[in-house]
Design an enzyme around this catalytic site. Structure first.
Site, PDB file in Angstrom:
ATOM      1  N   ASP A 113      30.818 -86.509  35.106  1.00  0.00           N
ATOM      2  CA  ASP A 113      32.261 -86.459  34.956  1.00  0.00           C
ATOM      3  C   ASP A 113      32.607 -85.327  33.979  1.00  0.00           C
ATOM      4  OD1 ASP A 113      34.998 -87.425  35.012  1.00  0.00           O
ATOM      5  OD2 ASP A 113      34.148 -89.389  35.477  1.00  0.00           O
ATOM      6  N   ASP A 228      37.870 -84.510  36.060  1.00  0.00           N
ATOM      7  CA  ASP A 228      38.958 -85.380  35.642  1.00  0.00           C
ATOM      8  C   ASP A 228      40.290 -84.619  35.573  1.00  0.00           C
ATOM      9  OD1 ASP A 228      39.517 -88.055  34.442  1.00  0.00           O
ATOM     10  OD2 ASP A 228      40.168 -86.848  32.742  1.00  0.00           O
ATOM     11  N   GLU A 281      39.805 -84.397  40.664  1.00  0.00           N
ATOM     12  CA  GLU A 281      40.828 -85.441  40.662  1.00  0.00           C
ATOM     13  C   GLU A 281      42.178 -84.747  40.506  1.00  0.00           C
ATOM     14  OE1 GLU A 281      42.002 -89.555  38.308  1.00  0.00           O
ATOM     15  OE2 GLU A 281      41.440 -87.789  37.178  1.00  0.00           O
ATOM     16  N   HIS A 357      37.376 -96.771  39.106  1.00  0.00           N
ATOM     17  CA  HIS A 357      37.530 -97.398  37.780  1.00  0.00           C
ATOM     18  C   HIS A 357      38.984 -97.427  37.312  1.00  0.00           C
ATOM     19  CE1 HIS A 357      37.656 -93.176  37.031  1.00  0.00           C
ATOM     20  NE2 HIS A 357      38.013 -93.376  35.773  1.00  0.00           N
ATOM     21  N   ASP A 358      39.872 -96.729  38.006  1.00  0.00           N
ATOM     22  CA  ASP A 358      41.293 -96.709  37.632  1.00  0.00           C
ATOM     23  C   ASP A 358      42.152 -97.542  38.574  1.00  0.00           C
ATOM     24  OD1 ASP A 358      40.873 -94.870  35.566  1.00  0.00           O
ATOM     25  OD2 ASP A 358      41.156 -93.156  36.912  1.00  0.00           O
TER      26      ASP A 358
HETATM   27  C1  GLC Z   1      41.499 -89.856  34.799  1.00  0.00           C
HETATM   28  C2  GLC Z   1      40.424 -90.900  34.603  1.00  0.00           C
HETATM   29  C3  GLC Z   1      41.001 -92.014  33.788  1.00  0.00           C
HETATM   30  C4  GLC Z   1      41.406 -91.457  32.436  1.00  0.00           C
HETATM   31  C5  GLC Z   1      42.323 -90.246  32.579  1.00  0.00           C
HETATM   32  C6  GLC Z   1      42.382 -89.458  31.314  1.00  0.00           C
HETATM   33  O1  GLC Z   1      42.562 -90.293  35.552  1.00  0.00           O
HETATM   34  O2  GLC Z   1      39.918 -91.313  35.836  1.00  0.00           O
HETATM   35  O3  GLC Z   1      40.128 -93.095  33.644  1.00  0.00           O
HETATM   36  O4  GLC Z   1      42.063 -92.428  31.694  1.00  0.00           O
HETATM   37  O5  GLC Z   1      41.892 -89.351  33.568  1.00  0.00           O
HETATM   38  O6  GLC Z   1      41.148 -88.802  31.086  1.00  0.00           O
END
Ligand code: GLC
Length: 587
Positions: A113, A228, A281, A357-358
Site C-alpha cells: 500500500d 491510496d 484508488e 477494509h473501508d
Molecule cells: C483510503 C484508505 C482508507 C484511509 C484513507 C486515508 O481511502 O483506503 O482506509 O482512511 O485512504 O489514507
C-alpha cells in the site's frame, strides 16, 4: 523466485493484450484483523506467514497488504511515520522479508500500500516542518494563513486572533480540513484526520523522496503498489473554497487536480514498469471517465496504471453523511457496472471489488446475510469473478463473513466513523446514537475490520487475547475451519471460481454484453472471446425468478458453474431459485 512478466503482451482474438495481472485474483490482507501470532490482540505479519497455506489453497495470485509501516495508528496505519520501517505491532523487517519469500515460494505476488497523499504528523518531515516557517521541510506540507472570521459566511469555532481556516474545505472524516499550529501561526491542510497532514506535491523534493522510497521497496522485490487516494495529490491553484450554488463540494475541488496526470506520468517514468500491478484508488462522486481513461491508459498520454478503484457502486446506498443512507436497486447497480465495463472495453482495465477494509461486508450489503447468506455470498462471488476485470477478494469474503451488530458507539474503533459522529452528537446535528445506529451498522468501515474468523474457538482462533475490536458473534457458524470441512461452502465455491478464471481465457478477456439492464432482480450477461461464449445469469432475490433466455444462448449450453445443485436440462425458460447463480458455456 522470478515471475514471467509477459512484457511482449500477446494479443487475444479480440485485440486484448495478455497481462499477468489481468489473469490474476488479488486477495486483500488487512493485517490488524487477519491473524495474531503473538497474543497481543492485534494481527501481525507472522500471523499472515502462518496462514499463507489458506491463500495458496484458495488459489489467489497476489496479496495486497494494507499498511504495515511505522505509524501511530490514528487511521490504522494510513498515517505513516516512517515509510521504510515496519511498525513494531506488526513485527520486524525480517518478518516482512519472510512473508515476501513465503508468498513468492507459493507463486503469490505481493503488492504494498502506497500512502503518499499525506503522512502522519509524527513523520520526521512534519516534525521538522513544525519547528518554524523557514524549516527545511516546511514546504513538504500545505500551509496557509487563516481568514479573518469577520469576512466569512460559514460558521466555525473561531480560532486564535479571530481567525478561521484558510478555506471552507471539509475533512473526509468530518470537520474542517485545516488545523491551526499555534507556534508558527499558520494552518496545515489535512483532508483526512488532523494527524494526517497532506503532502505538498508541488514541491519537487517531495516527489523525489516519494519516488526514491518506491524504488527502495521495488528493490526489495515487491510486485506492485495499491495507491491510496492517489487522485488527491494535485491540489487546485489558489485552493478555492467550495461553491455550493454551482454544486461544487470539497471532493470536487480536491480530486483529479490540474497536475495529477503530470505527477503520475513522472512516477511512471521514474519508478514503474509494465511488469508491476499498480492500482490507483480514485475517489470521486462520480469519477469522470475521461480522467479514469488517462489513469489506466498504457499509451503515451496515459499514466500507465494497470487499473483503478472507483467508488460508484459503493456510493449508491450512501447519503452525504456517514449516518445517512440512500435507496438503491439492482438496476442502479447494473448501470454502474455496465458503464465501467464499457469505459474500458477497448483500452484500460477494470478492478472488481464488492468490499474492502473501508466498506461493509458485501453479503450484508448486496446480498441477504440471513436465510440466504451462503447462496448470496456465492452469487456475489460469481459476479465478481465473471465480469471483465481483475477480482479483489477481501479477507473473510471467501468465508461469507457478515456485518457486525454494533450496539453502542463504544463498539467502534474507526476514526472515519467516530470523528464525524462525535462531532455531530456534540453539535446536536444528530440527536442520539440510537437515532443513527441502523445507518452506522450499514455504513461503518468497522464492519470489515472485525477479526477474520478462523475457527469456533475463543476469539474465533484469531488471537489468544481479547482482540482490538470485537469478533462477530456469528463465528461459531461462520469460520474457516467449518468452511474448509464442507465441500458445499462459500470457501470451496470461491476456489472453483478462481480456478475457473485460471483455466478459461474467456473469463479474463472476453467482451462483456449485458442482457437484462432493466430487470428488477435478474442480472444476465455474456462474455465472448473468439468462438467461446459464457452466459451468466444471477437472481438477486429472495424469491424464485423465471427468465426467458435468448434461444441461441441456451440451445446447446452446458452448466459450467452454479451455486445450487444442477437442475435437469437447459431450456429457454430458466427457473432460478433464490440467489441462484449459473454460468453456462454457450455455443
Ligand atoms: C483510503 C484508505 C482508507 C484511509 C484513507 C486515508 O481511502 O483506503 O482506509 O482512511 O485512504 O489514507
Amino acid at each position: 523466485m522470478t515471475f514471467e512478466t509477459d512484457a511482449a503482451g500477446e494479443r487475444l482474438p479480440n485485440g486484448e493484450r495478455r497481462r499477468w495481472w489481468k489473469e490474476a485474483v488479488v486477495y486483500q490482507v488487512y493485517p490488524r484483523s487477519f491473524a495474531d501470532s503473538d497474543g497481543d490482540g492485534v494481527g501481525d505479519i507472522r500471523g499472515i506467514v502462518d496462514r499463507v497455506g489458506h491463500l495458496d489453497d484458495l488459489g489467489v495470485d497476489v496479496v495486497w497488504l494494507n499498511p504495515v509501516y511505522e505509524s501511530p495508528q490514528a487511521d490504522n496505519g494510513y498515517d505513516i511515520a516512517d515509510y521504510r520501517a515496519i511498525d513494531e505491532q506488526y513485527g520486524t523487517m525480517a518478518d516482512w522479508e519472510e512473508l515476501l519469500d513465503t508468498l513468492h515460494d507459493h507463486d503469490i505476488r505481493l503488492i504494498m500500500d502506497l500512502v503518499v497523499n499525506h503522512t502522519s504528523d509524527e513523520h520526521d518531515w512534519f516534525q521538522n516542518a513544525l519547528t518554524s516557517r523557514d524549516a527545511d521541510y516546511r514546504d513538504y506540507y500545505v500551509w496557509r494563513e487563516g481568514r479573518d472570521a469577520a469576512e466569512v459566511d460559514e460558521t466555525y469555532d473561531v480560532g486564535p486572533d479571530g481567525e478561521v481556516p484558510p478555506n471552507d474545505w471539509e475533512s473526509f472524516f468530518g470537520g474542517p480540513a485545516w488545523a491551526y499550529h499555534e507556534a508558527t501561526g499558520e494552518w496545515y491542510l489535512h483532508l483526512f484526520d488532523r494527524k494526517q497532514p497532506d503532502l505538498n506535491w508541488e514541491n519537487p523534493d517531495v516527489r523525489d523522496d516519494v519516488f526514491e522510497m518506491m524504488n527502495w521497496w521495488i528493490e526489495k522485490g515487491i510486485d506492485g503498489f495499491r495507491m491510496d487516494v492517489i487522485n488527491l495529490v494535485s491540489k487546485p491553484e489558489g485552493l478555492p473554497s467550495t461553491d455550493p450554488e454551482a454544486g461544487i463540494r470539497t471532493i470536487d475541488r480536491v480530486t483529479n487536480g490540474p497536475r495529477v496526470h503530470e505527477f503520475l506520468g513522472e512516477m511512471r517514468d521514474r519508478v514503474l514498469d509494465r511488469g508491476f500491478l499498480t492500482v490507483g484508488e480514485m475517489i470521486g462522486d462520480p469519477l469522470p471517465v475521461e480522467h479514469a481513461r488517462r489513469y489506466v491508459s498504457p499509451g503515451p498520454d496515459g499514466d500507465g496504471l494497470s487499473m483503478l478503484f472507483h467508488f460508484e457502486h459503493v456510493l449508491l446506498d450512501r447519503g452525504e453523511r456517514i449516518w445517512e443512507t440512500a435507496d438503491w436497486d439492482l438496476t442502479d447497480l447494473k448501470a454502474v457496472f455496465d458503464r465501467w465495463q464499457a469505459a474500458f472495453a477497448d483500452e484500460g482495465w477494470n478492478s472488481l471489488y464488492l468490499n474492502n477494509h473501508d466498506q461493509p461486508r458485501m453479503v450484508s450489503r448486496f446480498g441477504n446475510d440471513g436465510e440466504y447468506r451462503r447462496e448470496s455470498a456465492k452469487l456475489l462471488g460469481t459476479l465478481l469473478h465473471t465480469l471483465r476485470g481483475t477480482p479483489y477478494v477481501y479477507q473473510g469474503e471467501e468465508l461469507g463473513m457478515t456485518n457486525y451488530p454494533f450496539e453502542s458507539l463504544d463498539d467502534f474503533r474507526d476514526v472515519g466513523t467516530l470523528n464525524p459522529v462525535r462531532t455531530a452528537l456534540d453539535r446536536g446535528v444528530v440527536e442520539s446514537f440510537d437515532a443513527v445506529k441502523e445507518a452506522l451498522r450499514a455504513n461503518s468501515r468497522d464492519n470489515a475490520r472485525t477479526p477474520v474468523q478462523w475457527s469456533d474457538e475463543e476469539h474465533a482462533g484469531f488471537s489468544d487475547a481479547e482482540p482490538w475490536i470485537s469478533v462477530n458473534p456469528n463465528y461459531g457458524e461462520v469460520n474457516a475451519e467449518a468452511e474448509r470441512a464442507d465441500e458445499d461452502s462459500v470457501y470451496h465455491y470461491y476456489r472453483r471460481l478462481v480456478e475457473f478464471r485460471h483455466e478459461n481465457d474467456v473469463v479474463v478477456y472476453g467482451d462483456y454484453d449485458p442482457l437484462t439492464p432493466d430487470h428488477e432482480s435478474l442480472w444476465a450477461y455474456t462474455r465472448t472471446l473468439g468462438d467461446e461464449r459464457l452466459f451468466v445469469v444471477l437472481n438477486f432475490a429472495d424469491e424464485a425468478t423465471t427468465y426467458d433466455a435468448p434461444a441461441e444462448l441456451v440451445g446447446d449450453a452446458t452448466l459450467a458453474l452454479g451455486n445450487y445443485d444442477a437442475d435437469d436440462g437447459v431450456d429457454e425458460t430458466l427457473d432460478l431459485r433464490p440467489w441462484e447463480a449459473r454460468v453456462y458455456r454457450a455455443r
